[in-house]
Design a protein around this motif. Sequence first.
Motif, PDB file in Angstrom:
ATOM      1  N   GLU A   1     122.717  23.558  16.115  1.00  0.00           N
ATOM      2  CA  GLU A   1     122.555  23.407  14.560  1.00  0.00           C
ATOM      3  C   GLU A   1     123.163  21.974  14.368  1.00  0.00           C
ATOM      4  O   GLU A   1     123.923  21.745  14.445  1.00  0.00           O
ATOM      5  CB  GLU A   1     123.258  24.580  13.796  1.00  0.00           C
ATOM      6  CG  GLU A   1     122.981  24.731  12.410  1.00  0.00           C
ATOM      7  CD  GLU A   1     123.544  26.050  11.631  1.00  0.00           C
ATOM      8  OE1 GLU A   1     122.864  26.427  10.977  1.00  0.00           O
ATOM      9  OE2 GLU A   1     124.759  26.248  11.878  1.00  0.00           O
TER      10      GLU A   1
ATOM     11  N   GLN B   1     122.117  20.881   8.504  1.00  0.00           N
ATOM     12  CA  GLN B   1     121.472  22.489   8.453  1.00  0.00           C
ATOM     13  C   GLN B   1     122.627  23.612   8.149  1.00  0.00           C
ATOM     14  O   GLN B   1     122.263  24.665   7.497  1.00  0.00           O
ATOM     15  CB  GLN B   1     120.923  22.763   9.895  1.00  0.00           C
ATOM     16  CG  GLN B   1     119.615  21.949  10.134  1.00  0.00           C
ATOM     17  CD  GLN B   1     119.123  21.973  11.447  1.00  0.00           C
ATOM     18  OE1 GLN B   1     119.773  22.208  12.487  1.00  0.00           O
ATOM     19  NE2 GLN B   1     117.802  22.035  11.766  1.00  0.00           N
TER      20      GLN B   1
ATOM     21  N   ARG C   1     122.940  26.325   5.117  1.00  0.00           N
ATOM     22  CA  ARG C   1     122.918  27.610   5.439  1.00  0.00           C
ATOM     23  C   ARG C   1     124.557  28.361   4.809  1.00  0.00           C
ATOM     24  O   ARG C   1     124.072  29.373   4.313  1.00  0.00           O
ATOM     25  CB  ARG C   1     122.923  27.831   6.965  1.00  0.00           C
ATOM     26  CG  ARG C   1     123.253  29.236   7.551  1.00  0.00           C
ATOM     27  CD  ARG C   1     123.061  29.284   8.919  1.00  0.00           C
ATOM     28  NE  ARG C   1     124.157  28.445   9.598  1.00  0.00           N
ATOM     29  CZ  ARG C   1     125.702  28.845   9.652  1.00  0.00           C
ATOM     30  NH1 ARG C   1     125.922  29.891   9.068  1.00  0.00           N
ATOM     31  NH2 ARG C   1     126.367  27.876  10.544  1.00  0.00           N
TER      32      ARG C   1
ATOM     33  N   TYR D   1     124.235  28.766   1.176  1.00  0.00           N
ATOM     34  CA  TYR D   1     123.315  29.671   0.751  1.00  0.00           C
ATOM     35  C   TYR D   1     123.989  31.237   0.972  1.00  0.00           C
ATOM     36  O   TYR D   1     124.187  31.956   0.132  1.00  0.00           O
ATOM     37  CB  TYR D   1     122.041  29.762   1.309  1.00  0.00           C
ATOM     38  CG  TYR D   1     121.091  30.816   0.811  1.00  0.00           C
ATOM     39  CD1 TYR D   1     120.596  31.001  -0.504  1.00  0.00           C
ATOM     40  CD2 TYR D   1     120.858  32.019   1.511  1.00  0.00           C
ATOM     41  CE1 TYR D   1     119.833  31.980  -0.930  1.00  0.00           C
ATOM     42  CE2 TYR D   1     120.249  33.094   1.116  1.00  0.00           C
ATOM     43  CZ  TYR D   1     119.508  33.018  -0.285  1.00  0.00           C
ATOM     44  OH  TYR D   1     118.733  34.151  -0.802  1.00  0.00           O
ATOM     45  N   GLU D   2     124.697  31.448   2.154  1.00  0.00           N
ATOM     46  CA  GLU D   2     125.491  32.469   2.416  1.00  0.00           C
ATOM     47  C   GLU D   2     126.522  33.148   1.667  1.00  0.00           C
ATOM     48  O   GLU D   2     126.921  34.129   1.437  1.00  0.00           O
ATOM     49  CB  GLU D   2     125.571  32.607   4.026  1.00  0.00           C
ATOM     50  CG  GLU D   2     124.679  32.574   5.130  1.00  0.00           C
ATOM     51  CD  GLU D   2     125.115  32.260   6.468  1.00  0.00           C
ATOM     52  OE1 GLU D   2     124.077  32.455   7.401  1.00  0.00           O
ATOM     53  OE2 GLU D   2     126.329  32.082   6.718  1.00  0.00           O
TER      54      GLU D   2
END
Length: 133
Positions: A40, A44, A48, A51-52
């Motif tokens: 990753e 990125q 991620r 958002y999580e």
Amino acid sequence: MREVACPVALHLDGVPRRIAGFEHPQAGLQLVKGGIKPGERPEQAAARELYEESGLETRAAIHLGQSTEIAADSRWHFSLCRLAGPLREQWQHRCADDGGHLFRFFWIDLDAPLPEGFATPFQRAFDWIRGSL
């Protein structure tokens, strides 16, 4: 060495410059951060993790830089995240990781001192972000 992604989630209004912070019910005041998975890219991972942990969506993430001076045995990668609106002044988000904690989010003024209660790594990360923008 642990690779850590730290999204720099700037509020859309831009004045004052504000980034997202939150209160973890067991670990106190924090900035969003998390591990980078194998393969990753840091930007990125930042999108991620943002958002999580917060529910905020990223339209684009740009890698700002990295530091090994934030916490022992780790390299923190900072990515500027362009957020999708609209944004609220405060919100809560249930994070599925770590048992499903409910995090309370708020905005932190980058041009003012960091509010008391953030652990040393987050103070260092805040200083890095402020010095880089």
